[in-house]
Scaffold this motif. Sequence first.
Motif, PDB file in Angstrom:
ATOM      1  N   ALA A  19       0.827  -1.211   0.000  1.00 22.80           N
ATOM      2  CA  ALA A  19       0.000   0.000   0.000  1.00 22.80           C
ATOM      3  C   ALA A  19       0.861   1.260   0.000  1.00 22.80           C
ATOM      4  N   THR A  20       1.936   1.258   0.781  1.00 18.82           N
ATOM      5  CA  THR A  20       2.812   2.426   0.846  1.00 18.82           C
ATOM      6  C   THR A  20       3.519   2.644  -0.476  1.00 18.82           C
ATOM      7  N   ALA A  48      -5.613   0.320  10.158  1.00 24.37           N
ATOM      8  CA  ALA A  48      -5.708   1.583  10.905  1.00 24.37           C
ATOM      9  C   ALA A  48      -4.460   2.443  10.693  1.00 24.37           C
ATOM     10  N   LEU A  49      -3.284   1.837  10.707  1.00 24.59           N
ATOM     11  CA  LEU A  49      -2.042   2.569  10.502  1.00 24.59           C
ATOM     12  C   LEU A  49      -2.009   3.219   9.120  1.00 24.59           C
ATOM     13  N   LEU A  50      -2.318   2.444   8.090  1.00 21.12           N
ATOM     14  CA  LEU A  50      -2.298   2.980   6.727  1.00 21.12           C
ATOM     15  C   LEU A  50      -3.296   4.129   6.577  1.00 21.12           C
ATOM     16  N   GLN A  51      -4.489   3.954   7.108  1.00 24.45           N
ATOM     17  CA  GLN A  51      -5.493   5.012   7.021  1.00 24.45           C
ATOM     18  C   GLN A  51      -5.039   6.262   7.766  1.00 24.45           C
ATOM     19  N   ALA A  52      -4.385   6.091   8.911  1.00 26.03           N
ATOM     20  CA  ALA A  52      -3.878   7.240   9.677  1.00 26.03           C
ATOM     21  C   ALA A  52      -2.797   7.992   8.904  1.00 26.03           C
ATOM     22  N   LYS A  53      -2.083   7.278   8.011  1.00 27.23           N
ATOM     23  CA  LYS A  53      -1.039   7.899   7.193  1.00 27.23           C
ATOM     24  C   LYS A  53      -1.602   8.477   5.892  1.00 27.23           C
ATOM     25  N   THR A  57      -6.616   1.875   1.690  1.00 23.94           N
ATOM     26  CA  THR A  57      -6.567   0.431   1.941  1.00 23.94           C
ATOM     27  C   THR A  57      -7.561  -0.308   1.051  1.00 23.94           C
ATOM     28  N   GLU A  58      -8.212   0.432   0.186  1.00 25.87           N
ATOM     29  CA  GLU A  58      -9.227  -0.161  -0.679  1.00 25.87           C
ATOM     30  C   GLU A  58      -8.602  -1.147  -1.659  1.00 25.87           C
ATOM     31  N   GLY A  59      -9.180  -2.327  -1.734  1.00 29.56           N
ATOM     32  CA  GLY A  59      -8.745  -3.339  -2.686  1.00 29.56           C
ATOM     33  C   GLY A  59      -7.621  -4.244  -2.203  1.00 29.56           C
TER      34      GLY A  59
END
Length: 158
Positions: A19-20, A48-53, A57-59
Amino acid sequence: MQILFLCTGNSCRSIIAEATFNHLAPAHMHAMSAGSQPTGEIHPKSIALLQAKGISTEGYYSKSWANLPQTPDIVITVCSHAAGETCPAYLGNVMRAHWGVEDPAKVSGSEEEIQASFEQAYRVLSARIAAFLALDLAVLNDRVVLQSKLQAIGQIMS
């Protein structure tokens, strides 16, 4: 260029890396992730971490290396277990590198300690991804130099 981030469970580190990478990479580069023994779900703290950054996160989902939609150009293992595993034969002559990161899903302790382990995994992976994306085109087109750079990038700790 297709990058595969490979881990055993495909629930934390490889998903965070995928994701990153896709969030930061130019259009001609794309990452995917997989596991040799996928858990079948993404760890909630990874999401949660990815969304906070601010990273979508879709898909994204936990999947097996046996079901890849494309053959990658580079396979990067992000956990010590996957580093010793044999990649499927159909991956052919792909470049491989190991960017080991401690598994935040295995950390026990207080909520703060667990959260800190996810943050540390993200910091290390994002620093390595940024270093990879900073490589110039001449390096990306030279397999010998690129292999050396990928190994060096795997030593960056944040």
